[in-house]
Motif scaffolding. Sequence first.
Motif, mmCIF file in Angstrom:
data_model
loop_
_atom_site.group_PDB
_atom_site.id
_atom_site.type_symbol
_atom_site.label_atom_id
_atom_site.label_comp_id
_atom_site.label_asym_id
_atom_site.label_seq_id
_atom_site.Cartn_x
_atom_site.Cartn_y
_atom_site.Cartn_z
ATOM 1 N N GLU A 1 48.026 38.881 28.983
ATOM 2 C CA GLU A 1 48.039 38.331 30.265
ATOM 3 C C GLU A 1 46.947 37.454 30.399
ATOM 4 O O GLU A 1 46.945 36.251 31.174
ATOM 5 C CB GLU A 1 47.721 39.334 31.283
ATOM 6 C CG GLU A 1 49.016 40.591 31.660
ATOM 7 C CD GLU A 1 48.703 41.363 32.292
ATOM 8 O OE1 GLU A 1 48.237 41.166 33.632
ATOM 9 O OE2 GLU A 1 48.736 42.807 32.007
ATOM 10 N N ILE B 1 47.361 33.264 31.738
ATOM 11 C CA ILE B 1 46.594 32.502 32.975
ATOM 12 C C ILE B 1 46.056 31.458 32.389
ATOM 13 O O ILE B 1 45.996 30.475 33.171
ATOM 14 C CB ILE B 1 45.467 33.541 33.457
ATOM 15 C CG1 ILE B 1 46.471 35.031 34.205
ATOM 16 C CG2 ILE B 1 44.649 32.892 34.472
ATOM 17 C CD1 ILE B 1 45.283 36.063 34.537
ATOM 18 N N GLU C 1 48.342 28.714 32.279
ATOM 19 C CA GLU C 1 48.654 27.998 33.353
ATOM 20 C C GLU C 1 47.532 27.277 34.204
ATOM 21 O O GLU C 1 47.666 26.383 34.753
ATOM 22 C CB GLU C 1 49.275 29.110 34.506
ATOM 23 C CG GLU C 1 50.572 29.801 33.887
ATOM 24 C CD GLU C 1 50.855 31.288 34.766
ATOM 25 O OE1 GLU C 1 50.064 31.392 35.608
ATOM 26 O OE2 GLU C 1 51.787 31.734 34.269
ATOM 27 N N TYR C 2 46.294 27.741 34.008
ATOM 28 C CA TYR C 2 45.240 26.925 34.211
ATOM 29 C C TYR C 2 45.200 25.519 33.854
ATOM 30 O O TYR C 2 45.027 24.867 34.393
ATOM 31 C CB TYR C 2 43.864 27.820 33.898
ATOM 32 C CG TYR C 2 42.460 27.020 33.818
ATOM 33 C CD1 TYR C 2 41.779 26.889 35.185
ATOM 34 C CD2 TYR C 2 41.990 26.503 32.789
ATOM 35 C CE1 TYR C 2 40.793 26.105 35.397
ATOM 36 C CE2 TYR C 2 40.691 25.730 33.098
ATOM 37 C CZ TYR C 2 40.201 25.607 34.155
ATOM 38 O OH TYR C 2 38.948 24.921 34.381
ATOM 39 N N SER D 1 42.865 28.490 41.614
ATOM 40 C CA SER D 1 44.037 29.556 41.807
ATOM 41 C C SER D 1 44.082 30.496 40.810
ATOM 42 O O SER D 1 44.267 31.683 40.789
ATOM 43 C CB SER D 1 45.111 29.186 42.143
ATOM 44 O OG SER D 1 45.258 28.696 43.712
ATOM 45 N N GLU D 2 44.164 29.891 39.397
ATOM 46 C CA GLU D 2 44.293 30.731 38.268
ATOM 47 C C GLU D 2 43.056 31.405 37.759
ATOM 48 O O GLU D 2 42.941 32.483 37.519
ATOM 49 C CB GLU D 2 44.871 29.775 37.069
ATOM 50 C CG GLU D 2 46.145 29.009 37.381
ATOM 51 C CD GLU D 2 47.170 30.145 37.327
ATOM 52 O OE1 GLU D 2 47.272 31.105 36.876
ATOM 53 O OE2 GLU D 2 47.989 29.744 38.375
ATOM 54 N N TYR E 1 41.235 32.659 40.211
ATOM 55 C CA TYR E 1 40.946 33.556 41.109
ATOM 56 C C TYR E 1 42.089 34.920 40.312
ATOM 57 O O TYR E 1 41.858 36.129 40.573
ATOM 58 C CB TYR E 1 41.645 33.376 42.548
ATOM 59 C CG TYR E 1 40.608 32.614 43.140
ATOM 60 C CD1 TYR E 1 39.468 32.545 42.770
ATOM 61 C CD2 TYR E 1 41.399 31.726 44.232
ATOM 62 C CE1 TYR E 1 38.427 31.658 43.629
ATOM 63 C CE2 TYR E 1 40.448 30.619 44.962
ATOM 64 C CZ TYR E 1 39.125 30.607 44.577
ATOM 65 O OH TYR E 1 38.271 29.988 45.267
ATOM 66 N N GLU E 2 43.210 34.329 39.871
ATOM 67 C CA GLU E 2 44.050 35.221 39.252
ATOM 68 C C GLU E 2 43.564 36.263 38.166
ATOM 69 O O GLU E 2 43.659 37.338 37.810
ATOM 70 C CB GLU E 2 45.361 34.851 38.805
ATOM 71 C CG GLU E 2 46.329 34.377 39.744
ATOM 72 C CD GLU E 2 47.081 35.654 40.487
ATOM 73 O OE1 GLU E 2 47.161 36.513 39.897
ATOM 74 O OE2 GLU E 2 46.786 35.324 41.918
ATOM 75 N N LYS F 1 40.989 38.583 39.536
ATOM 76 C CA LYS F 1 41.700 40.077 40.099
ATOM 77 C C LYS F 1 41.763 40.658 38.952
ATOM 78 O O LYS F 1 41.890 41.878 39.175
ATOM 79 C CB LYS F 1 42.811 39.489 40.700
ATOM 80 C CG LYS F 1 43.853 40.300 41.504
ATOM 81 C CD LYS F 1 45.006 39.743 42.168
ATOM 82 C CE LYS F 1 45.940 41.000 42.509
ATOM 83 N NZ LYS F 1 47.210 40.270 43.306
ATOM 84 N N LEU F 2 42.476 40.279 38.001
ATOM 85 C CA LEU F 2 43.104 40.969 36.531
ATOM 86 C C LEU F 2 41.700 41.624 36.190
ATOM 87 O O LEU F 2 41.698 42.979 35.664
ATOM 88 C CB LEU F 2 43.487 40.115 35.589
ATOM 89 C CG LEU F 2 44.006 40.739 34.243
ATOM 90 C CD1 LEU F 2 45.156 41.797 34.302
ATOM 91 C CD2 LEU F 2 44.101 39.709 33.119
#
Length: 469
Positions: free
Chosen positions: A349, A353, A356-357, A372-373, A375-376, A379-380
Amino acid sequence: MLKVFNTLTRQKEIFKSINPNVVNMYVCGPTVYNYIHIGNARSAIAFDTIRRYLEYKGYKVNYVSNFTDVDDKLIKAANEQHTTVPELADRYIAAFKEDTAAINIEPATKNPRATENIPEIIEFVKALIEKGFAYEADGDVYFRARKFKHYGQLSDQNVDELEVGASEHTDEAELEKKEDPIDFALWKSAKPDEISWESPWGAGRPGWHIECSVMSTKYLGDTIDIHGGGQDLEFPHHENEIAQSESKTGKKFANYWLHNGFVTVGDDNQKMSKSLGNFVTVHDIIKKTPPEVLRFFMATTQYRRPIQYTQDNLDDAANNLKHLQTAFSNLTYRLKDAEDGNDPKIEQEIRQIQSEYIDAMDDDFNAQNGISEVYELAKLGNIYAERGLVEKGTIEFILSELQQMVLVFGIQLQSTQLEDDGIQTLIDERLEARKNRDFARSDEIREQLKAQGVILEDTPQGTRWRREE
């Protein structure tokens, strides 16, 4: 694959450096007659973020940014302050370095000053005269703009329209000297008691545009990868740089032209300017706003977009940054009881991320999507840190990726979990009181620590503490 929006072609292009793994980049620096304002800071932060992402991608970046330390503004300010132009420039160059260090701008590979390159400037102007692109007129030297066939291409302007505009904004005395209203100054003759240098055309000083052409070609070569600056520099400054540089060298000046957006101030989106009284310096802002918050606020907007400078937007940036720092602290705290090993599913995961970043940032340095990535990932990390059993290798992987991604935006995350025997002793006493159901003493210790600026957080893994921000 990295794509950048090239102002010269008005489209996104695949980025390819002249030399593999090396990027030569020139960014126009400040005119050092005052403290830098947030418009200057926007440009400095935008291109520092771009530089950091190129370094994240593995490039070695040769980053040159000049100081304009002689021009009309410096002469006027020095006279008003009863000092010399060099003394004024030295003062505000020092202030620039102090303010940009506070907002974590990486030092340039080279910060050349116009006054350190006078011999090279004179030789450059002489070469343009010899090639027929420039002419002397009563001690001034002008560039024949119309002789350069691509003049107006960068700013997408018609030469005839430029002629009308130049005629309206040039005084009669200068118009009489020029062969054409759109011609621009390469060398200016000195007025009485003005700072000056001797030249083949008499005592004088360089025009504004020539210094960047000279310093860019001197330190980075005739053709560079990236030339950057604010949108306000597209014309006339960058347009003139291209004309004089390519006329002298016969080579393309820069392969990619990048320009950052403006800063607006207040809820009504006024463009920042001295005349409107909404002029704000970094020197003043960082007295009341943490420098890392200003940096984070500006770095996480895509560089070509305008930035609306308001207190609400600064507060939002502060909260978002705090969330990232908290996630980093949560993960760091769990290292102490983590077991050796790795969690393949979580690490997959993380890699997704990261991918995608990179996709986001490869799209013309799209900072909004990039953050935003981040922040993901945070969060993970928070979810993983709440598990009863965590593995050390995975936590270290999340921490490393989080640090590297956020560092592109000029932010260095640090754990807020501090070691302090006295505080830990009180926490242990509070834990014992809770076991004994002495809740009065437990609450008393919590309030005692709170008065010292220490916040307690009871988690399934134990009680953590941090300093109140």
